[in-house]
Design an enzyme around this catalytic site. Sequence first.
Site, PDB file in Angstrom:
ATOM      1  CD  GLU A   9      -5.926  18.113  30.438  1.00  0.00           C
ATOM      2  OE1 GLU A   9      -4.781  18.581  30.294  1.00  0.00           O
ATOM      3  OE2 GLU A   9      -6.959  18.807  30.338  1.00  0.00           O
TER       4      GLU A   9
ATOM      5  NE  ARG B 244       1.258  25.070  25.121  1.00  0.00           N
ATOM      6  CZ  ARG B 244       0.597  24.124  25.791  1.00  0.00           C
ATOM      7  NH1 ARG B 244       1.014  23.702  26.966  1.00  0.00           N
ATOM      8  NH2 ARG B 244      -0.512  23.606  25.277  1.00  0.00           N
TER       9      ARG B 244
ATOM     10  CB  SER C 162      -4.464  17.343  27.292  1.00  0.00           C
ATOM     11  OG  SER C 162      -3.643  17.959  28.246  1.00  0.00           O
TER      12      SER C 162
ATOM     13  CG  ASP D   8      -1.255  25.432  22.024  1.00  0.00           C
ATOM     14  OD1 ASP D   8      -0.060  25.609  22.331  1.00  0.00           O
ATOM     15  OD2 ASP D   8      -2.017  24.680  22.656  1.00  0.00           O
TER      16      ASP D   8
ATOM     17  CD  GLU E 216      -6.987  24.728  23.323  1.00  0.00           C
ATOM     18  OE1 GLU E 216      -6.646  24.117  24.338  1.00  0.00           O
ATOM     19  OE2 GLU E 216      -7.926  24.378  22.585  1.00  0.00           O
TER      20      GLU E 216
ATOM     21  N   GLY F  80       1.753  22.327  30.759  1.00  0.00           N
ATOM     22  CA  GLY F  80       2.492  21.173  31.260  1.00  0.00           C
ATOM     23  C   GLY F  80       3.781  21.604  31.926  1.00  0.00           C
TER      24      GLY F  80
ATOM     25  CE1 TYR G  64       0.823  16.401  28.270  1.00  0.00           C
ATOM     26  CE2 TYR G  64      -1.255  15.572  27.409  1.00  0.00           C
ATOM     27  CZ  TYR G  64      -0.508  16.586  27.979  1.00  0.00           C
ATOM     28  OH  TYR G  64      -1.110  17.782  28.240  1.00  0.00           O
TER      29      TYR G  64
ATOM     30  CG  ASN H  64      -2.751  24.870  29.057  1.00  0.00           C
ATOM     31  OD1 ASN H  64      -2.945  25.102  30.242  1.00  0.00           O
ATOM     32  ND2 ASN H  64      -2.595  23.652  28.581  1.00  0.00           N
TER      33      ASN H  64
END
Length: 305
Positions: free
Chosen positions: A21, A248, A147, A250, A266, A272, A209, A268
Site C-alpha cells: 500500500e 475505521r 486495502s 467495515d 475488519e 486512509g 483508490y 483499520n
Amino acid sequence: MAAGSGRFPRVAVLMGGMSAEREVSLVSGRECAKALREAGYQVVEVDAGPDLVVQLSEIKPDVVFNALHGRWGEDGCVQGILEWLRLPYTNSGVLASALAMDKARAKEAYRAAGLPIVDSVIVAREDVEKGHVLPPPYVVKPNNEGSSVGVYIVHPGSNAPRLADSMPARVMVETYAPGRELSVSVMGDRALAVTDILTEGWYDYDAKYKPGGSRHVLPAAMPAEITAACLDHALRAHRALGCRGLSRTDIRWDESRGLDGLILLETNTQPGMTPTSLAPEQAAFCGIRFPQLCDWMVRDASCDR
C-alpha cells in the site's frame, strides 16, 4: 493551546514505506503534511525505510504522525520502534495495531465482545487450491494485509481458486457476507457516522483508490436502528481491540435480515487520510475540517497508552 505552538510543534509525517500500500500511503502522507502545515505545525515528510531510526534521530521530532498503510506501518512494527525511541505517535499502539492487522485474532476479539462475524479458517494455500475448504460463496485473503490486497471471491459453481504467487503460505478463508458495504469511523471515544459505499462490482483495491471506483453516500440511507447498531458495533470493535486515536470499521448489511444481517468485516487502525477518504469525510460531516482532524490526531498522540 494554539495549534503548532504548544506541546508538539515539530511533526514528522511517516509515509510510503515498503508495503503493498506504499502509493496510497504517499498520498495520505502528503495530504496530512499539507493539513498540518495549515494548522501551524512544523512538518518534515519522511519516506519510511530501513533507515527510519537514523532519519528520526536526525530530525528529532516532537511527535510522529503515522500515515503508513499496510504491513510494517500499521501492524505494530513501526509502533514498536517509536515506543523504543520514546516518540509520541498517532493512532493505535503496538498491541492494538498487531491485533487488528491479524484478521483471525481480531475476529477472536470481536467474538469475545459479542460482535457479529462470519465463520473463517486459516489454511495452507495449497489446500485452498486443491478444493473448497468452505462451502461457496467464500472469500480468500491474506491474514495480514489491508486495502483488499490479494482478495478472491469464490462463487457457487466455481472451481477452487488459483492463487497468485505473491499470496502467503497460509491464508484466511471466510464465509462470504452478502449485502451493502458500510463503514464507520471512530475518533477517540466517538463513532462518527455511517457511510454506504456503492460500487459496480465489489469494493476492491481499484474501487477504493481509483477515480470513479466507488461512490460514498453519507449519511447512509437506512433505518435509524441499523444506523445506531453500526455506530455501536464500530465503537465496541475499537474498544475490543484496544485502539486509540482514529479507526475505521467495515461492516456488511444484508437488508433482508434486519439487525441480524449486520456482520463486522475488519477494523483499520490506519484509515486512509486524504480529505475525500472515508474517515475524513465522516469527520467533515460532523463539522471537523481536515486540518482540525489532523491537529486532533497530533494532540492525541502518545507512546504510553
